[in-house]
Design an enzyme around this catalytic site. Structure first.
Site, PDB file in Angstrom:
ATOM      1  N   LYS A 116      66.978  27.874  18.582  1.00 41.81           N
ATOM      2  CA  LYS A 116      66.459  28.448  19.820  1.00 41.81           C
ATOM      3  C   LYS A 116      67.586  28.786  20.793  1.00 41.81           C
ATOM      4  O   LYS A 116      67.514  29.772  21.528  1.00 41.81           O
ATOM      5  CB  LYS A 116      65.449  27.492  20.438  1.00 41.81           C
ATOM      6  CG  LYS A 116      64.147  27.408  19.648  1.00 41.81           C
ATOM      7  CD  LYS A 116      63.163  26.460  20.286  1.00 41.81           C
ATOM      8  CE  LYS A 116      61.792  26.563  19.625  1.00 41.81           C
ATOM      9  NZ  LYS A 116      61.822  26.362  18.195  1.00 41.81           N
ATOM     10  N   HIS A 235      50.718  21.141  23.282  1.00 40.87           N
ATOM     11  CA  HIS A 235      51.613  22.274  22.993  1.00 40.87           C
ATOM     12  C   HIS A 235      51.289  22.930  21.649  1.00 40.87           C
ATOM     13  O   HIS A 235      52.120  23.651  21.103  1.00 40.87           O
ATOM     14  CB  HIS A 235      53.088  21.854  23.021  1.00 40.87           C
ATOM     15  CG  HIS A 235      53.512  21.245  24.321  1.00 40.87           C
ATOM     16  ND1 HIS A 235      53.575  21.954  25.494  1.00 40.87           N
ATOM     17  CD2 HIS A 235      53.861  19.974  24.631  1.00 40.87           C
ATOM     18  CE1 HIS A 235      53.973  21.158  26.477  1.00 40.87           C
ATOM     19  NE2 HIS A 235      54.141  19.947  25.976  1.00 40.87           N
ATOM     20  N   ARG A 296      58.362  34.134  10.279  1.00 44.27           N
ATOM     21  CA  ARG A 296      57.400  33.915   9.207  1.00 44.27           C
ATOM     22  C   ARG A 296      56.057  34.488   9.640  1.00 44.27           C
ATOM     23  O   ARG A 296      55.916  34.995  10.755  1.00 44.27           O
ATOM     24  CB  ARG A 296      57.239  32.424   8.937  1.00 44.27           C
ATOM     25  CG  ARG A 296      56.906  31.632  10.209  1.00 44.27           C
ATOM     26  CD  ARG A 296      56.534  30.211   9.941  1.00 44.27           C
ATOM     27  NE  ARG A 296      56.510  29.383  11.129  1.00 44.27           N
ATOM     28  CZ  ARG A 296      55.506  29.329  11.996  1.00 44.27           C
ATOM     29  NH1 ARG A 296      54.436  30.097  11.811  1.00 44.27           N
ATOM     30  NH2 ARG A 296      55.547  28.529  13.035  1.00 44.27           N
TER      31      ARG A 296
END
Length: 682
Positions: A116, A235, A296
């Site tokens: 990230k 989340h 993906r």
């Protein structure tokens, strides 16, 4: 096109890939762990190969075992699905070395977006807006705390290699940072083998909107519009829809162009999703920030398929074969509205803790052009503690178009979702179907007022005080019990040497009298006696016979619990499932879990041991957060369990003292196991 592909995954995504491959005439090879030997994806594939024991680290995550299965089966390509090795650059490179096509992006693109921190640096260079935060190499607790202090609270700690809500914590105040950082790192290390994190400014009431992108090896890249994935718990997404409510053509185009730029910046090929944080619905076009890219196919890809009429797995296979994208950007259009609900084995009343059990009864709504179900389980299958507890994805779609400018197709899709959820019946494991029904009926959701805090904000609507059990539910449970007894008696009679003997009858016949009995049911701690009187043409049932409240009941009970009942001339269709002492009553889109009990049994709760903390689900002890003899305040963290790749922290139920632990670090514990002895203060 490929003749045979191997699917390096399990559950509903493996079944989903098999469906498209079969339509294209491609043979499929499933892989399975010991826990999945009888799984649905194994039953559906043309062939299946064992790759190891139940833990994913010893089976689905072992690259060499997957490649050995591909060599043994003669598969030309490997589809990784999502999760497991789907975003593993080493796996992509290993496939290339083995001469097997990886149905996914190049390893370089996976690496660029898999970190990230690296992804955000690349996006800044490509001109894609990113969320303010720290993505640097200093991973010391003190250094990260200093960065969080500089950003200002609340902040979000997020695993660098994360996804699926794992390895993520919101920190509201500075004094909580170090403890939450440690929990986040443990979860990240367990899920991804990488405990590094980044820090981002946490936006209040943000929307989570993602854009589906697709690229080929010939330089073409398109976006297939956006999905709103704001409705989340822990989340993790619960409801997803496409297109996103309140997003106009200009903002849609801007986000789509940014997503394509993000994909092109890393030389992307195949299906991917660029995720953005956006201002809440109902505001003017808000700023959007790049959050991450999932390299993906996403869990929620069906809503994109429904509004575009495309098969994204087919696109993946064609692009991996070397073909160009089937359509250009200007040929892609949005048709109507689609919503997906994720049906999980979990208990919403216990903080959505994952649950395990066997699906004793599974009835699904009928599939059609408007209703789709992607599932990896069938009735009789078990939901175990080793993998994600997803049972099924329920997707609904309503047609729209130029004549639908006000978004009426979304409301029709919402109403269809409510009906489909009402037709979804599950027995044998705790689940979230009733919760999803309340969520879809929530006025804020109906109005399209979406953000990631919706579930927390609407607690009153989503977790209402328990309503009294309707009288019809007690009557239906009793009637089903009586009809089930009568059917069992008739079957036993036909199996006997004298099937016509009157001694086999269970019709309550008495000479010059009327037979009576009592059936007792329990719902939670509430016990309800149902008086039964056998009459010539019906049963008479009463909850309060002393007041003359008798009701005539008759009906027919099907093999799968379908009950066509007549209660005092009122006809009802219900389902009553018997499983041990449990009785599950489904009526008018709601369900009630009852127990048929011995009238002489003690009331629920009598004799329950006190003074201990028990495991709310099966799991592994990953942290002991207090010491024996330590005094703690109510809510203090005592112990952490890891289950289904998520970490759950157990807290003190009151101010008191931790007397002793009955488990050790690393222990695997069962649901209900006593973990520690706790003495609450008077």
């Amino acid at each position: 096109m490929f003749d045979k592909i191997l699917i390096a995954n399990r559950g509903e995504i493996a079944c989903r890939v098999i469906r498209s491959a079969r339509r294209l005439g491609i043979r499929t090879v499933a892989v399975y762990s010991d826990a999945d030997a009888d799984a649905r994806h194994v039953r559906l594939a043309d062939e299946a190969l064992r790759i190891g024991p139940a833990p994913a680290r010893d089976s689905y995550l072992v690259i060499e075992r997957i490649l050995a299965a591909a060599r043994r089966s003669g598969a030309q390509a490997i589809h990784p699905g999502y999760g497991f090795l789907s975003e593993n650059a080493d796996f992509s490179e290993a496939c290339a070395r083995a001469g097997v096509v990886f149905i996914g992006p190049p390893a370089a693109a996976i690496r660029a977006m898999g970190s990230k921190a690296e992804a955000k640096r690349r996006m800044e260079a490509a001109g894609v807006p990113v969320t303010p935060g720290y993505h640097g190499d200093d991973q010391s607790p003190g250094g990260l705390r200093a960065q969080a202090d500089a950003l200002g609270y609340p902040v979000l700690i997020k695993a660098v290699a994360g996804g699926g809500g794992k390895g993520m914590r919101v920190v509201g105040q500075a004094e909580d940072f170090i403890d939450l950082l440690a929990a986040c790192r443990r979860e990240a290390a367990a899920s991804f083998g990488d405990e590094r994190v980044l820090i981002e400014k946490y936006l209040v009431r943000p929307r989570h909107i993602e854009v589906q992108v697709f690229a080929d090896a010939h330089g073409h890249c398109v976006h297939l519009f956006e999905r709103d994935c704001s409705v989340q718990r822990r989340h993790q997404k619960v409801l997803e829809e496409a297109p996103a409510p309140g997003i106009g053509p200009a903002q849609r185009a801007a986000m789509g162009q940014a997503a394509v730029a993000a994909a092109q910046a890393v030389g992307y090929v195949g299906a991917g999703t660029v995720e953005f944080i956006v201002g809440e619905a109902g505001t003017a076009p808000a700023a959007f920030y790049f959050m991450e890219m999932n390299t993906r196919l996403q869990v929620e890809h069906p809503v994109t398929e429904m509004i575009t009429g495309l098969d994204l797995v087919e696109w993946q296979l064609r692009v991996a074969w070397g073909e160009a994208l089937p359509l250009a950007q200007e040929q892609l259009q949005i048709r109507g509205h689609a919503i997906e609900a994720r049906i999980y084995a979990e208990d919403p009343t216990k903080g959505f803790l994952p649950a395990t059990g066997r699906l004793l009864h599974l009835a699904r709504p009928a599939e059609s052009v408007h209703v789709r179900i992607d599932s990896g389980v069938d009735e009789g299958d078990a939901i175990g503690p080793d993998y994600d507890p997803l049972i099924a994805k329920l997707i609904v779609w309503e047609e729209g178009g130029a004549a639908d400018p006000a978004g009426g197709s979304r409301e029709r899709a919402r109403l269809r979702l409510l009906q489909a959820l009402a037709d979804f019946q599950l027995v044998g494991v705790a689940h979230n179907v009733d919760f999803l029904s309340r969520l879809a009926a929530c006025p804020a959701f109906a109005r399209g007022e979406l953000d990631t805090g919706l579930i927390e904000r609407e607690q009153g609507w989503l977790f209402p005080a328990a309503d009294p059990v309707p009288a019809e539910v007690w009557y239906l449970a009793a009637l089903a019990e009586l009809l089930r007894e009568s059917r069992a008696a008739a079957e036993a009679a036909w199996r006997s040497a004298d099937p016509c003997s009157p001694w086999h009858a269970r019709d309550g016949w008495r000479l010059n009298a009327c037979a009576r009995r009592v059936l007792v049911f329990r719902h939670g701690v509430l016990r309800q006696a149902v008086q039964v009187e056998y009459r010539a043409d019906a049963f008479a049932l009463g909850l309060d016979p002393a007041a003359g409240a008798w009701l005539a009941a008759r009906g027919e009970l099907g093999e799968r619990g379908q009950l066509r009942a007549e209660l005092d001339g009122r006809c009802l269709d219900a389902t009553v499932i018997s499983a041990g002492e449990a009785r599950h009553v489904f009526l008018d889109g709601r369900s009630w879990g009852l127990a048929c009990v011995d009238p002489l049994a003690p009331a629920a709760g009598e004799g329950v041991a006190e003074g201990g903390l028990r495991a709310p689900m099966p799991g592994r002890v990953v942290a002991l957060l207090a010491q024996p003899g330590q005094r703690v305040e109510k809510g203090a963290a005592l112990l952490s369990l890891e289950a289904m790749k998520m970490e759950h922290t157990l807290t003190a139920p009151a101010a008191g003292t931790v007397k002793a632990f009955h488990c050790a670090l690393g222990d695997q514990v069962d649901d209900g196991a006593e973990l520690l002895e706790f003495e609450a203060e008077p």
